[in-house]
Structure formats: C-alpha cells, structure tokens
Design an enzyme around this catalytic site. Structure first.
Site, PDB file in Angstrom:
ATOM      1  N   ASP A  12       0.835  -1.205   0.000  1.00  0.00           N
ATOM      2  CA  ASP A  12       0.000   0.000   0.000  1.00  0.00           C
ATOM      3  C   ASP A  12       0.867   1.251   0.000  1.00  0.00           C
ATOM      4  O   ASP A  12       1.641   1.488   0.934  1.00  0.00           O
ATOM      5  CB  ASP A  12      -0.895   0.025   1.246  1.00  0.00           C
ATOM      6  CG  ASP A  12      -1.999  -1.015   1.199  1.00  0.00           C
ATOM      7  OD1 ASP A  12      -2.218  -1.588   0.114  1.00  0.00           O
ATOM      8  OD2 ASP A  12      -2.621  -1.254   2.239  1.00  0.00           O
ATOM      9  N   GLY A  38      -3.736  -5.095   1.574  1.00  0.00           N
ATOM     10  CA  GLY A  38      -4.548  -6.040   0.810  1.00  0.00           C
ATOM     11  C   GLY A  38      -5.612  -6.603   1.722  1.00  0.00           C
ATOM     12  O   GLY A  38      -5.350  -6.912   2.888  1.00  0.00           O
ATOM     13  N   GLY A  40      -6.989  -9.438   1.779  1.00  0.00           N
ATOM     14  CA  GLY A  40      -6.648 -10.774   2.237  1.00  0.00           C
ATOM     15  C   GLY A  40      -5.676 -10.757   3.398  1.00  0.00           C
ATOM     16  O   GLY A  40      -5.898 -11.405   4.428  1.00  0.00           O
ATOM     17  N   ASN A  42      -4.979  -8.244   5.407  1.00  0.00           N
ATOM     18  CA  ASN A  42      -5.612  -7.595   6.561  1.00  0.00           C
ATOM     19  C   ASN A  42      -6.477  -8.576   7.353  1.00  0.00           C
ATOM     20  O   ASN A  42      -6.447  -8.618   8.586  1.00  0.00           O
ATOM     21  CB  ASN A  42      -6.488  -6.427   6.104  1.00  0.00           C
ATOM     22  CG  ASN A  42      -5.687  -5.290   5.503  1.00  0.00           C
ATOM     23  OD1 ASN A  42      -4.490  -5.172   5.718  1.00  0.00           O
ATOM     24  ND2 ASN A  42      -6.362  -4.444   4.731  1.00  0.00           N
ATOM     25  N   ASN A 179     -20.824  -3.658   3.218  1.00  0.00           N
ATOM     26  CA  ASN A 179     -21.200  -2.351   3.752  1.00  0.00           C
ATOM     27  C   ASN A 179     -22.433  -1.851   3.003  1.00  0.00           C
ATOM     28  O   ASN A 179     -22.976  -2.558   2.135  1.00  0.00           O
ATOM     29  CB  ASN A 179     -20.031  -1.361   3.683  1.00  0.00           C
ATOM     30  CG  ASN A 179     -19.540  -1.132   2.253  1.00  0.00           C
ATOM     31  OD1 ASN A 179     -20.281  -1.288   1.281  1.00  0.00           O
ATOM     32  ND2 ASN A 179     -18.274  -0.749   2.122  1.00  0.00           N
ATOM     33  N   GLY A 216     -23.217   1.724  13.207  1.00  0.00           N
ATOM     34  CA  GLY A 216     -22.924   0.415  13.750  1.00  0.00           C
ATOM     35  C   GLY A 216     -22.988  -0.684  12.711  1.00  0.00           C
ATOM     36  O   GLY A 216     -22.576  -0.504  11.563  1.00  0.00           O
ATOM     37  N   ASP A 237      -7.332   6.864  10.737  1.00  0.00           N
ATOM     38  CA  ASP A 237      -7.347   6.320   9.382  1.00  0.00           C
ATOM     39  C   ASP A 237      -8.265   5.106   9.407  1.00  0.00           C
ATOM     40  O   ASP A 237      -8.082   4.210  10.226  1.00  0.00           O
ATOM     41  CB  ASP A 237      -5.918   5.930   8.976  1.00  0.00           C
ATOM     42  CG  ASP A 237      -5.821   5.365   7.557  1.00  0.00           C
ATOM     43  OD1 ASP A 237      -6.864   5.215   6.902  1.00  0.00           O
ATOM     44  OD2 ASP A 237      -4.691   5.067   7.133  1.00  0.00           O
ATOM     45  N   ASP A 243     -11.818  -4.838   7.472  1.00  0.00           N
ATOM     46  CA  ASP A 243     -11.176  -6.148   7.448  1.00  0.00           C
ATOM     47  C   ASP A 243     -10.900  -6.638   8.864  1.00  0.00           C
ATOM     48  O   ASP A 243     -11.002  -7.841   9.143  1.00  0.00           O
ATOM     49  CB  ASP A 243      -9.869  -6.075   6.663  1.00  0.00           C
ATOM     50  CG  ASP A 243     -10.084  -5.740   5.197  1.00  0.00           C
ATOM     51  OD1 ASP A 243     -11.129  -6.151   4.651  1.00  0.00           O
ATOM     52  OD2 ASP A 243      -9.220  -5.081   4.606  1.00  0.00           O
TER      53      ASP A 243
END
Length: 320
Positions: A12, A38, A40, A42, A179, A216, A237, A243
C-alpha cells in the site's frame, strides 16, 4: 477447526492529502509511506491476532518480503502461498484529515492464482473448515464452487464490488460481509432493513453482516438478528477497519461464541484499528471482550491499552 483465507496481499502506497483529488487536479501530498496491505492480508492478520488458526493462500511476486515476513511474525501459516516471478500487487491510498480513505487497486500477483492452485489448496482442508474470500484475486468463482463442494463454510467479502460478482451462486456461500454501498450494489436498495430483506428473500440460508459506518452494524441469520453500535473513537485512518471487523468476528464465530459476542469483539477491534491507522505493522488488538463489548474490567487481561481506552469510555457513556 482451520480457516483458509484465499486472499490478496498488496504493498500500500499511502499518501496523506488535504482532500481527495478531483478530476484534473494536481496536489502535493503531505506525506508518503509504504505499508503492507490487501484485504486478504488484513483479514488473515486480524484472524490470527484474534486467536484463530489461519492459513493464507495466494500468490506473491517480486519484492514481497515485507508481506510474507508479517504473516509469519503473526503466526499465519503460509504453506499454500506461492511465489512467482511477477510484479507484486499494490494500491495507492489517499487519506484525508478526517481519516477517510480513497483506494486505487492494481492486482498483478493477486491475479496470478490459477484454477489448479485453487483445487489443490482447497483439497487439503476438511469439511467444516472455513474458506474466507474477497474480490481482489483471480479465480473467485472457482474458489466458491470448490469450497462448497468440499463442504467448507464459504465466507465472502464482495469487495471491491463489480459485475462479475453477480454471476456467483450465493446459495453456495454461508456468510457475506458487506457495507451499505455493496448492499445497494447487490440489491438496488438503500435502507439497511430493505437490503437485508432483499437478500433474505433471494437467499434464505445466507448469513449477512452489514456494516453501517457510524450507525454500527447488523448481523442477520435465518435464526436471529443482532444490532451492534460502534465504539466511538477519534479516527486517524479507517483503512483496514472493515477487514479487522471481519477477522475478529470470524475468529469469535469459529470459537463457538454467541453472535452478540462476535459482533461486540469485532466492533471493538475495528474501533481500535481506526485509532492506530492502516499500518498493519501496528497490532490491531482485541482480547478479552465480553458480550457487551467490555472486558472483565478496564484492566482486563489480554486487552492492549488502546482497546482498554475504548472499552472504558464506552462504559462511562453507558454508566456501567
């Protein structure tokens, strides 16, 4: 019980910016850093830090030592992680003063996964194990099909969402983590209850965890629905917070804990991640969180200091 995470690993490139770039705009970044990331990676780190027995499968390319070393340091098994002579997957992440992020993804090594690798890897796991997937790698449909055929509990975080995900057989998937944006993309609905109702009507056996930002999260299974408020923190951040939520929830779930406890632990760990930033070399924390989101005391063993602070502040707000 084992957890196989067939997921992405990225380098990243993170830029702190005054605001997100607009079309045609050139702007000087306030700072720059390279972090392991990534979805995955995370989620594997969150699973391992929450006490799960997790195996990470995928492909890494040249210059991936930062990623592979981090997996090993955190106790993630890398038996099924292949090294190939290719460019390592990467991202460019803008982070605003409010802690919000904007991410540009470039797959590379994450798209070097083959059907043969998928079949050989999944065959090494037993019925009842968990298979965790995201949409940052190649061969996702093959992973879903092979996992379901093997009798694994297939878990999908359909992010980033694109049209290829519409062709998946969601009847082969046990859990999805989405989300509000992804929920809208999947169903066309915007209200949380409408998103959940649409998914329940189409896939009655599917268990859904819907995260709602400051509102929530909701866990909806065929048996029950659980609402979980967030732990309010000063966000630095938000990168990897979702994740982290997913990893801590699944770790608690595979430990046989009630859904209420799974949700509380996940929310607490995600809150802590928002205070430490997106650098995965900073431990997210988790520890002994009870079904209400608190520990056996503000000095409960196993809770690292940032998470202690969140739990104590939540208790003061509630008057516990």
């Amino acid at each position: 019980m084992k957890i196989l995470n067939f997921g992405s690993l990225n380098l990243d490139n993170v830029y702190q910016v005054p605001h997100f770039l607009q079309a045609g705009e050139t702007m000087a970044a306030l700072s720059e850093a390279v972090h392991p990331g990534g979805k995955g990676l995370n989620q594997s780190l969150a699973l391992a830090r929450a006490g799960a027995d997790v195996y990470h499968a995928g492909v890494v390319g040249n210059g991936s030592e930062l990623l592979t070393n981090l997996l090993k340091e955190n106790g993630v098994h890398d038996d099924y992680l292949l090294h190939r002579d290719c460019t390592q997957g990467s991202t460019m992440i803008q982070v605003s003063p409010k802690g919000e992020n904007c991410i540009l993804l470039f797959g590379q090594s994450n798209h070097a996964i083959t059907k043969a690798q998928v079949e050989a890897t999944i065959a090494a796991f037993a019925p009842g194990d968990y298979l965790v997937l995201q949409n940052e790698v190649s061969c996702l449909p093959e992973m879903v099909e092979a996992g379901a055929k093997r009798g694994l509990h297939v878990v999908l975080n359909p992010s980033p969402f694109d049209d290829s995900l519409r062709s998946l057989d969601y009847n082969q998937i046990r859990w999805i983590f989405i989300n509000e944006v992804e929920g809208h993309q999947m169903t066309g609905e915007t209200a949380p209850d409408a998103i959940l109702s649409a998914l329940r009507a189409k896939y009655p056996a599917l268990c859904v965890v819907l995260t709602l930002g400051s509102a929530g999260s909701i866990c909806c299974t065929p048996e029950k629905t659980v609402h979980q408020p967030i732990f309010r923190v000063q966000a630095v951040d938000t990168t990897a917070a979702g994740d982290t939520f997913t990893g801590y929830f699944l770790a608690a779930l595979t430990q046989g804990l009630p859904l209420e406890t799974c949700m509380a632990r996940a929310a607490a760990a995600a809150g802590n991640r928002r205070t430490t930033g997106g650098n995965q070399r900073d431990t997210a924390g988790g520890g002994a969180v009870d079904s209400e989101g608190g520990g056996s005391g503000c000095d409960a063993a196993g809770i690292i200091p940032p998470l202690q602070k969140i739990i104590c502040e939540k208790r003061r707000v509630r008057g516990d």
